[in-house]
Design an enzyme around this catalytic site. Structure first.
Site, PDB file in Angstrom:
ATOM      1  N   HIS A  12       0.754  -1.193  -0.059  1.00 31.67           N
ATOM      2  CA  HIS A  12      -0.060  -0.066  -0.112  1.00 31.67           C
ATOM      3  C   HIS A  12       0.951   1.339   0.033  1.00 31.67           C
ATOM      4  CE1 HIS A  12       0.792   0.858   4.112  1.00 31.67           C
ATOM      5  NE2 HIS A  12       0.843  -0.417   4.611  1.00 31.67           N
ATOM      6  N   GLU A  92      -2.498  -6.892   7.588  1.00 29.52           N
ATOM      7  CA  GLU A  92      -1.147  -6.639   8.250  1.00 29.52           C
ATOM      8  C   GLU A  92      -0.914  -7.360   9.533  1.00 29.52           C
ATOM      9  OE1 GLU A  92       1.880  -5.528   8.570  1.00 29.52           O
ATOM     10  OE2 GLU A  92       1.945  -3.388   8.536  1.00 29.52           O
TER      11      GLU A  92
END
Length: 219
Positions: A12, A92
């Site tokens: 990202h 994550e």
């Protein structure tokens, strides 16, 4: 089985947490947005990916975090060629609950000394936990290849540590080999490209910050 020609992993763009680590004390990790810089990084990655994919179809999997979903949107890929699935196993590494900045910094120092793969955050996950769920996702991904009309491209919009662990699982790296590598920059990609011998290889290596320990070499 229709194996894709390439599997592209994308980290990202820069998030609010990348630019200000105090934000974890008041905003949940999964809710952090992209910064303006992060949106630009994602848009640049989109230009690269549009050239790479051309008019070919893409099967995309995205972490459910806000910053990864915003990154996927900023790529501006052709929606008529894109199949998107939210994939929680690509999230994550979990810290768990709210975060205290000083405690986070202390735990990161402990992790650096202990090892990123085995160290478990007090209320969250270890790298080994992420490795296990990435492995479970890989099993699902391989089953999707059984479809004869599977798109020739796979895109994973995810996080830096998860990218490294995905490649570790796919390429059978040892723990010391994993530990010696750094996360890619925000908005950076790595691709597993299918070769004529039927094996996937990285288009370019991860940056290596140290030499792997000798015990990582297996016979």
């Amino acid at each position: 089985m229709a194996r894709p020609r390439r599997i592209v992993l994308l980290r990202h763009g820069e998030s609010e947490g990348n630019s200000d680590d105090t934000i974890y004390e008041r905003v949940p990790d999964h809710a952090l947005a992209l910064t303006e810089r992060g949106t630009r990084q994602a848009a640049e990655a989109g230009k690269y990916l549009r050239d790479l994919f051309g008019q070919e179809r893409v099967s995309a999997y995205v972490s459910p975090y806000r910053r990864t979903r915003e990154t996927l949107t900023a790529l501006a890929l052709d929606p008529t060629l894109l199949r998107v699935r939210e994939e929680p196993r690509l999230r994550e590494q979990d810290w768990g609950n709210w975060q205290d900045r000083e405690d986070v910094r202390k735990q990161k120092a402990y992790r650096n000394a202990y090892g990123h793969f085995f160290y478990r955050f007090a209320q969250g996950e270890s790298g080994a936990d992420v490795y296990d769920r990435v492995g479970a996702f890989l099993e699902s991904l391989w089953r999707s290849f059984e479809s004869p009309d599977h798109p020739p491209n796979v895109l994973l919009v995810t996080h830096g540590l998860t990218m490294r662990l995905f490649c570790m699982r796919w390429l059978h790296w040892t723990v010391p080999q994993f530990e010696a590598l750094s996360n890619p920059e925000n908005g950076a990609t790595r691709s597993l490209v299918l070769g004529p011998d039927g094996r996937y290889r990285l288009d370019r290596p991860f940056e290596q910050w140290c030499v792997p320990h000798a015990y990582g070499e297996l016979e």
